[in-house]
Write a protein that holds these residues in place. Structure first.
Motif, PDB file in Angstrom:
ATOM      1  N   ALA A   1       5.631  -6.097 -12.485  1.00  0.00           N
ATOM      2  CA  ALA A   1       6.385  -4.903 -12.110  1.00  0.00           C
ATOM      3  C   ALA A   1       6.161  -4.668 -10.616  1.00  0.00           C
ATOM      4  N   VAL A   2       7.240  -4.700  -9.843  1.00  0.00           N
ATOM      5  CA  VAL A   2       7.150  -4.442  -8.406  1.00  0.00           C
ATOM      6  C   VAL A   2       7.518  -2.983  -8.161  1.00  0.00           C
ATOM      7  N   MET A   3       6.619  -2.267  -7.456  1.00  0.00           N
ATOM      8  CA  MET A   3       6.871  -0.863  -7.160  1.00  0.00           C
ATOM      9  C   MET A   3       7.158  -0.674  -5.674  1.00  0.00           C
ATOM     10  N   ASP A   4       7.998   0.318  -5.388  1.00  0.00           N
ATOM     11  CA  ASP A   4       8.374   0.611  -4.007  1.00  0.00           C
ATOM     12  C   ASP A   4       8.599   2.107  -3.879  1.00  0.00           C
TER      13      ASP A   4
ATOM     14  N   SER B   1       0.843  -1.197   0.000  1.00  0.00           N
ATOM     15  CA  SER B   1       0.000   0.000   0.000  1.00  0.00           C
ATOM     16  C   SER B   1       0.880   1.249   0.000  1.00  0.00           C
ATOM     17  N   GLY B   2       0.473   2.218  -0.839  1.00  0.00           N
ATOM     18  CA  GLY B   2       1.206   3.479  -0.900  1.00  0.00           C
ATOM     19  C   GLY B   2       2.419   3.467  -1.793  1.00  0.00           C
ATOM     20  N   CYS B   3       2.603   2.380  -2.585  1.00  0.00           N
ATOM     21  CA  CYS B   3       3.808   2.294  -3.418  1.00  0.00           C
ATOM     22  C   CYS B   3       3.677   3.059  -4.730  1.00  0.00           C
ATOM     23  N   GLY B   4       2.443   3.485  -5.089  1.00  0.00           N
ATOM     24  CA  GLY B   4       2.259   4.260  -6.318  1.00  0.00           C
ATOM     25  C   GLY B   4       1.591   3.506  -7.448  1.00  0.00           C
ATOM     26  N   LYS B   5       1.187   2.259  -7.219  1.00  0.00           N
ATOM     27  CA  LYS B   5       0.647   1.466  -8.327  1.00  0.00           C
ATOM     28  C   LYS B   5      -0.700   2.002  -8.826  1.00  0.00           C
ATOM     29  N   THR B   6      -1.594   2.427  -7.926  1.00  0.00           N
ATOM     30  CA  THR B   6      -2.886   2.967  -8.364  1.00  0.00           C
ATOM     31  C   THR B   6      -2.711   4.319  -9.036  1.00  0.00           C
ATOM     32  N   THR B   7      -1.784   5.131  -8.542  1.00  0.00           N
ATOM     33  CA  THR B   7      -1.494   6.409  -9.206  1.00  0.00           C
ATOM     34  C   THR B   7      -1.007   6.162 -10.627  1.00  0.00           C
ATOM     35  N   LEU B   8      -0.174   5.147 -10.808  1.00  0.00           N
ATOM     36  CA  LEU B   8       0.316   4.820 -12.151  1.00  0.00           C
ATOM     37  C   LEU B   8      -0.849   4.445 -13.059  1.00  0.00           C
ATOM     38  N   LEU B   9      -1.790   3.653 -12.568  1.00  0.00           N
ATOM     39  CA  LEU B   9      -2.971   3.297 -13.363  1.00  0.00           C
ATOM     40  C   LEU B   9      -3.766   4.544 -13.738  1.00  0.00           C
ATOM     41  N   ARG B  10      -3.948   5.446 -12.796  1.00  0.00           N
ATOM     42  CA  ARG B  10      -4.714   6.665 -13.070  1.00  0.00           C
ATOM     43  C   ARG B  10      -4.014   7.545 -14.100  1.00  0.00           C
ATOM     44  N   LEU B  11      -2.690   7.520 -14.126  1.00  0.00           N
ATOM     45  CA  LEU B  11      -1.947   8.276 -15.139  1.00  0.00           C
ATOM     46  C   LEU B  11      -2.152   7.669 -16.522  1.00  0.00           C
ATOM     47  N   VAL B  12      -2.124   6.343 -16.596  1.00  0.00           N
ATOM     48  CA  VAL B  12      -2.335   5.665 -17.890  1.00  0.00           C
ATOM     49  C   VAL B  12      -3.754   5.900 -18.385  1.00  0.00           C
TER      50      VAL B  12
END
Length: 359
Positions: A209-212, A38-49
Motif C-alpha cells: 500500500a503506497v500512501m501519499d 516521510s510524513g505520508c501518514g503510514k506510522t499514524t495508520l499503524l498507531r490507529l490499528v
C-alpha cells in the motif's frame, strides 16, 4: 490469526488530516507493506490499528471484531496485536527469556506454561540457547529477533512492524529480511509492515500500500506496482520512475497505445480502453532507455552528470526538446559520459499513466 479491515478511516490533528479516508482489506495470513515518503501518514495508520490513537471517523476491524469506530475504541492491550518497534524497546537489566516472557508474567500465566511458550517463541526466531543472555551481549539482528519473539509469545492475531530494520546496517538488513520472510512462511501470521524502504517492501510483501499525504495512492502486488503505477506520484516514487509528458496517438493491440514523447513515437503498455488524448504522461524506468544506434529514431539529450556506482555508471541527462526534464540511465559497460556531451536515446517500453483516479 485474523485479517484486518480499515474502512474509510480518517485521523485529524487540529485542522490537519494525517490519514484521510483510507480503506484497506488485509487478508488473513497476508504480508502487507505500507510504503511512502516521510510524513505520508503510514506510522499514524499503524498507531490507529494498534489503538495508540483514536480514529476521527471510519471503522477498523481485526477479524470480525470492531476495535475502532465512531462509538469508541478497544484499548491496545485488548486487541491481541503484537508490535515490533524500530528501537527494539528491550529492558537491559532482563535476560532474553525475561524480556520475552514479561507479558506472560504480568498476565500471571503458570510458570511452567510460560517457560514453554518462551522457549517456543525463541525457537521460532532461531534464538535457541540465548535465553540467559542480556540484550547488551546480542547483535542488532539478535535484539530485533528478541523483540519479535516477545511479540509472538502473546499469540497476537495480527503483528505490526514499525520500520524494524531502520537501525541496522546493510548486511544485517539483508539477513533480517530473510528472517522475516522465513518467519512469515513458518507461522502464516497476518503482518502489516511499515517502511520507507522500497527494497524491503518489494522483497517481503504479498501486496504494498503506497500512501501519499495521508491518502492511499495505490494498493497492488509488488510487480504490478512497479509495472503499472496508478498515478504520477506512484510512478515517480517507486524505483525512481521517470515521468514524461506524452500525446496518445492511437490504440494499438489490446493493452498498448502509440504515443509521441519528446518527438519520438513509441508503443507503451496501458490499461484497456485508453483513447487518444493530448495531456497524457508515461512512466519509464532506466532499463527502458537505450542509446540509439546510427540512423535509429530517438531524441537527443545532454549529459548533466555521471556517477560511478561500482561496476556501473548512473548517467543523468536533460532532453534537448525539454531541458527541464530529468532522465537517468544505468550503463554497465565503460564509456565516455562527460557532462555536456550529447547522446541520442530511444525509449523501448513504458506505461501510460491512467487518466484520473485509479480503478
Amino acid at each position: 490469526m485474523a485479517g484486518l479491515t480499515i474502512a474509510n478511516v480518517t485521523k485529524t490533528f487540529g485542522d490537519y488530516d494525517a490519514v484521510k479516508d483510507v480503506s484497506l482489506d488485509v487478508r488473513d495470513g497476508e504480508f502487507l507493506a505500507v510504503l511512502g515518503p516521510s510524513g505520508c501518514g503510514k506510522t499514524t495508520l499503524l498507531r490507529l490499528v494498534a489503538g495508540f490513537e483514536k480514529i476521527s471517523s471510519g471503522q477498523i476491524r481485526i477479524g470480525s471484531d470492531v476495535v475502532s469506530d465512531a462509538s469508541g475504541s478497544v484499548p491496545p492491550e485488548k486487541r491481541r496485536v503484537g508490535i515490533v518497534f524500530q528501537n527494539y524497546a528491550l529492558w537491559p537489566h532482563m535476560t532474553v527469556a525475561e524480556n520475552v516472557g514479561y507479558s506472560l508474567k504480568v498476565a500471571k500465566v503458570d510458570k511452567a506454561v510460560a517457560r514453554q511458550r518462551v522457549a517456543d517463541a525463541l525457537s521460532l526466531v532461531n534464538l535457541d540457547g540465548l535465553a540467559d543472555r542480556r540484550p547488551a551481549n546480542l547483535s542488532g539482528g539478535q535484539r530485533q529477533r528478541v523483540a519479535l519473539a516477545r511479540c509472538l509469545v502473546a499469540a497476537p492475531s495480527l503483528v505490526l512492524f514499525d520500520e524494524p530494520l531502520a537501525n541496522l546496517d546493510v548486511h544485517l538488513r539483508a539477513s533480517m529480511e530473510d528472517e522475516f520472510a522465513a518467519f512469515h512462511k513458518r507461522t502464516g501470521t497476518t503482518i502489516v509492515y511499515i517502511t520507507h524502504d522500497q527494497a524491503e517492501a518489494m522483497a517481503l510483501a504479498d501486496r504494498i500500500a503506497v500512501m501519499d499525504h495521508g491518502r492511499l495512492a495505490q494498493l497492488a502486488a509488488p510487480r504490478d506496482l512497479y509495472r503499472e503505477p496508478a498515478n504520477e506520484m506512484v510512478a515517480s516514487f517507486i524505483a525512481q520512475g521517470i515521468v514524461l509528458p506524452a500525446r496518445v496517438l492511437s490504440a494499438e493491440q489490446e493493452g498498448h497505445v502509440r504515443v509521441e514523447v519528446l518527438g519520438h513515437e513509441v508503443v507503451v503498455r496501458c490499461r484497456p480502453g485508453e483513447l487518444p488524448r493530448a495531456d497524457a504522461k508515461i512512466c519509464i524506468r532506466s532499463p527502458d532507455l537505450e542509446i540509439a544506434g546510427k540512423g535509429e529514431a530517438g531524441f537527443d539529450a545532454t549529459v548533466t552528470r555521471a556517477i560511478y556506482k561500482g561496476g556501473a555508471v548512473r548517467v543523468e541527462l536533460s532532453p534537448t526538446l525539454q531541458p527541464d526534464l530529468h532522465l537517468h540511465v544505468e550503463r554497465q559497460e565503460p564509456g565516455s559520459f562527460e557532462p555536456g556531451s550529447q547522446i541520442r536515446l530511444k525509449i523501448m517500453s513504458g506505461w501510460l499513466i491512467p487518466n484520473g483516479k485509479p480503478a
